[in-house]
Design a protein around this motif. Structure first.
Motif, PDB file in Angstrom:
ATOM      1  N   THR A  34       5.954  40.876 -33.676  1.00 37.58           N
ATOM      2  CA  THR A  34       6.145  40.790 -32.678  1.00 37.58           C
ATOM      3  C   THR A  34       7.154  39.644 -32.740  1.00 37.58           C
ATOM      4  OG1 THR A  34       5.401  38.917 -32.655  1.00 37.58           O
ATOM      5  CG2 THR A  34       3.673  41.302 -31.643  1.00 37.58           C
ATOM      6  N   ASP A  35       7.839  38.893 -33.226  1.00 35.43           N
ATOM      7  CA  ASP A  35       9.031  37.967 -33.734  1.00 35.43           C
ATOM      8  C   ASP A  35      10.090  39.074 -34.552  1.00 35.43           C
ATOM      9  OD1 ASP A  35       7.259  36.021 -33.372  1.00 35.43           O
ATOM     10  OD2 ASP A  35       7.580  35.571 -36.175  1.00 35.43           O
ATOM     11  N   ASP A  36      10.102  40.084 -34.485  1.00 31.38           N
ATOM     12  CA  ASP A  36      10.998  41.462 -34.401  1.00 31.38           C
ATOM     13  C   ASP A  36      11.790  41.774 -33.492  1.00 31.38           C
ATOM     14  OD1 ASP A  36      11.149  41.183 -37.010  1.00 31.38           O
ATOM     15  OD2 ASP A  36      10.779  42.946 -37.742  1.00 31.38           O
ATOM     16  N   PHE A  37      10.258  41.424 -31.716  1.00 32.16           N
ATOM     17  CA  PHE A  37      11.019  42.270 -30.279  1.00 32.16           C
ATOM     18  C   PHE A  37      11.084  40.957 -29.050  1.00 32.16           C
ATOM     19  CE2 PHE A  37       8.928  45.391 -33.193  1.00 32.16           C
ATOM     20  CZ  PHE A  37       9.434  46.164 -33.195  1.00 32.16           C
ATOM     21  N   ALA A  38      10.191  40.081 -29.304  1.00 36.97           N
ATOM     22  CA  ALA A  38      10.372  38.908 -28.662  1.00 36.97           C
ATOM     23  C   ALA A  38      11.237  38.062 -28.678  1.00 36.97           C
ATOM     24  CB  ALA A  38       8.504  38.147 -29.185  1.00 36.97           C
ATOM     25  N   ASP A  63       9.453  59.546 -37.996  1.00 36.29           N
ATOM     26  CA  ASP A  63      10.198  58.039 -38.240  1.00 36.29           C
ATOM     27  C   ASP A  63      10.411  57.893 -36.957  1.00 36.29           C
ATOM     28  OD1 ASP A  63      10.291  59.407 -40.874  1.00 36.29           O
ATOM     29  OD2 ASP A  63      12.401  59.076 -41.161  1.00 36.29           O
ATOM     30  N   GLY A  64      10.583  56.487 -37.288  1.00 35.58           N
ATOM     31  CA  GLY A  64      10.806  55.323 -36.156  1.00 35.58           C
ATOM     32  C   GLY A  64      11.569  54.903 -36.503  1.00 35.58           C
ATOM     33  N   GLY A  65      12.034  53.897 -35.373  1.00 34.05           N
ATOM     34  CA  GLY A  65      13.192  52.798 -35.121  1.00 34.05           C
ATOM     35  C   GLY A  65      13.207  51.878 -34.567  1.00 34.05           C
ATOM     36  N   TYR A  66      13.580  50.776 -34.557  1.00 34.18           N
ATOM     37  CA  TYR A  66      14.257  49.868 -33.751  1.00 34.18           C
ATOM     38  C   TYR A  66      15.534  49.221 -33.698  1.00 34.18           C
ATOM     39  CZ  TYR A  66      12.167  46.195 -36.616  1.00 34.18           C
ATOM     40  OH  TYR A  66      11.555  45.857 -38.002  1.00 34.18           O
ATOM     41  N   ALA A  83      15.641  51.621 -39.460  1.00 36.22           N
ATOM     42  CA  ALA A  83      14.372  52.477 -38.949  1.00 36.22           C
ATOM     43  C   ALA A  83      13.423  52.463 -40.542  1.00 36.22           C
ATOM     44  CB  ALA A  83      15.925  53.996 -39.898  1.00 36.22           C
ATOM     45  N   VAL A  84      12.916  53.116 -40.024  1.00 39.78           N
ATOM     46  CA  VAL A  84      11.397  53.256 -40.246  1.00 39.78           C
ATOM     47  C   VAL A  84      10.921  54.243 -39.877  1.00 39.78           C
ATOM     48  CG1 VAL A  84      10.946  50.300 -39.921  1.00 39.78           C
ATOM     49  CG2 VAL A  84       9.964  51.774 -38.172  1.00 39.78           C
ATOM     50  N   ALA A  85      10.061  54.832 -41.628  1.00 39.86           N
ATOM     51  CA  ALA A  85       9.075  55.895 -41.897  1.00 39.86           C
ATOM     52  C   ALA A  85       8.194  55.499 -41.662  1.00 39.86           C
ATOM     53  CB  ALA A  85       9.784  56.241 -42.995  1.00 39.86           C
TER      54      ALA A  85
END
Length: 167
Positions: A34-38, A63-66, A83-85
Motif C-alpha cells: 500500500t506504500d506504493d499508493f498511499a 497485465d496491469g500497472g500503476y 507494468a505488472v503481469a
C-alpha cells in the motif's frame, strides 16, 4: 491473493517479504505494498488506482500497472508507471490491504497486530526517520478509526503475533 494487514510498525512488510520469498521459490509471486499508493493526506482513498490498475486486470488474467508514489523530495508524488503481469500469487501488504471491499478477491487475510501502539510508533520512526514522527502519530489515530470501522482483525483468517515474526 493474500492480504497482510495491520497497523503501522507491526511487522507486516517483514511477514509479507518472508511469505513472498518462500512462495516465490515454487510459484510466480508478486509482492505489492500500500506504500506504493498511499500518502499522509490520502491514506485509503487511492484504492481505485489499485483496483483499476492491478486487481481487476489480474482477476481477468490481464497485465496491469500503476503509477507508484515516490517520496523523492520528502513529499509524495506520482512516479513512473509500473507494468505488472498477473502472478500465480499476489501478496498485498500494508494498512488497508485487507479492506472489506477486497474480500471477494482474497484467498487469505493475515492480520499482523504487532506490539503496543507506543512501540509500533518507535519502530515506524526508526524505519521512516524522526521527521516523520508527527505524521506517524496522526497516521496511528487514523488507523485506529479505520480498523474499528472496517473490522479487519475480526475478518482475518490468520492473526500473526510477535512470536510469529522471523528472526
Amino acid at each position: 491473493m493474500v492480504a497482510v494487514d495491520g497497523p503501522s510498525g507491526a511487522g507486516k512488510s517483514t511477514i509479507a517479504r518472508v511469505l513472498a520469498d518462500q512462495l516465490g521459490e515454487r510459484v510466480r509471486t508478486l509482492l505489492l505494498s500500500t506504500d506504493d499508493f498511499a500518502t499522509w493526506d490520502d491514506p485509503v482513498a487511492w484504492w481505485p488506482r489499485f483496483a483499476d490498475g492491478v486487481l481487476i486486470p489480474f482477476s481477468e488474467g490481464r497485465d496491469g500497472g500503476y503509477r507508484r508514489v515516490v517520496w523523492s523530495r520528502g513529499e509524495p508524488e506520482l512516479g513512473e508507471f509500473v507494468a505488472v503481469a498477473p502472478p500465480r500469487v499476489l501478496i498485498f501488504e500494508g494498512v488497508s490491504a485487507g479492506r472489506t471491499s477486497i474480500s471477494r478477491f482474497l484467498s487469505l487475510l493475515c492480520w499482523v497486530g504487532g506490539p503496543d501502539e507506543r512501540e509500533r510508533l518507535e519502530r515506524a520512526v526508526a524505519r521512516d526517520g524522526e521527521g516523520s514522527r508527527e505524521h506517524l502519530r496522526e497516521w496511528q489515530n487514523f488507523e485506529r478509526g479505520w480498523f474499528a470501522v472496517d473490522k479487519t482483525a475480526k475478518r482475518a483468517d490468520s492473526p500473526i503475533g510477535l512470536v510469529d515474526l522471523p528472526n
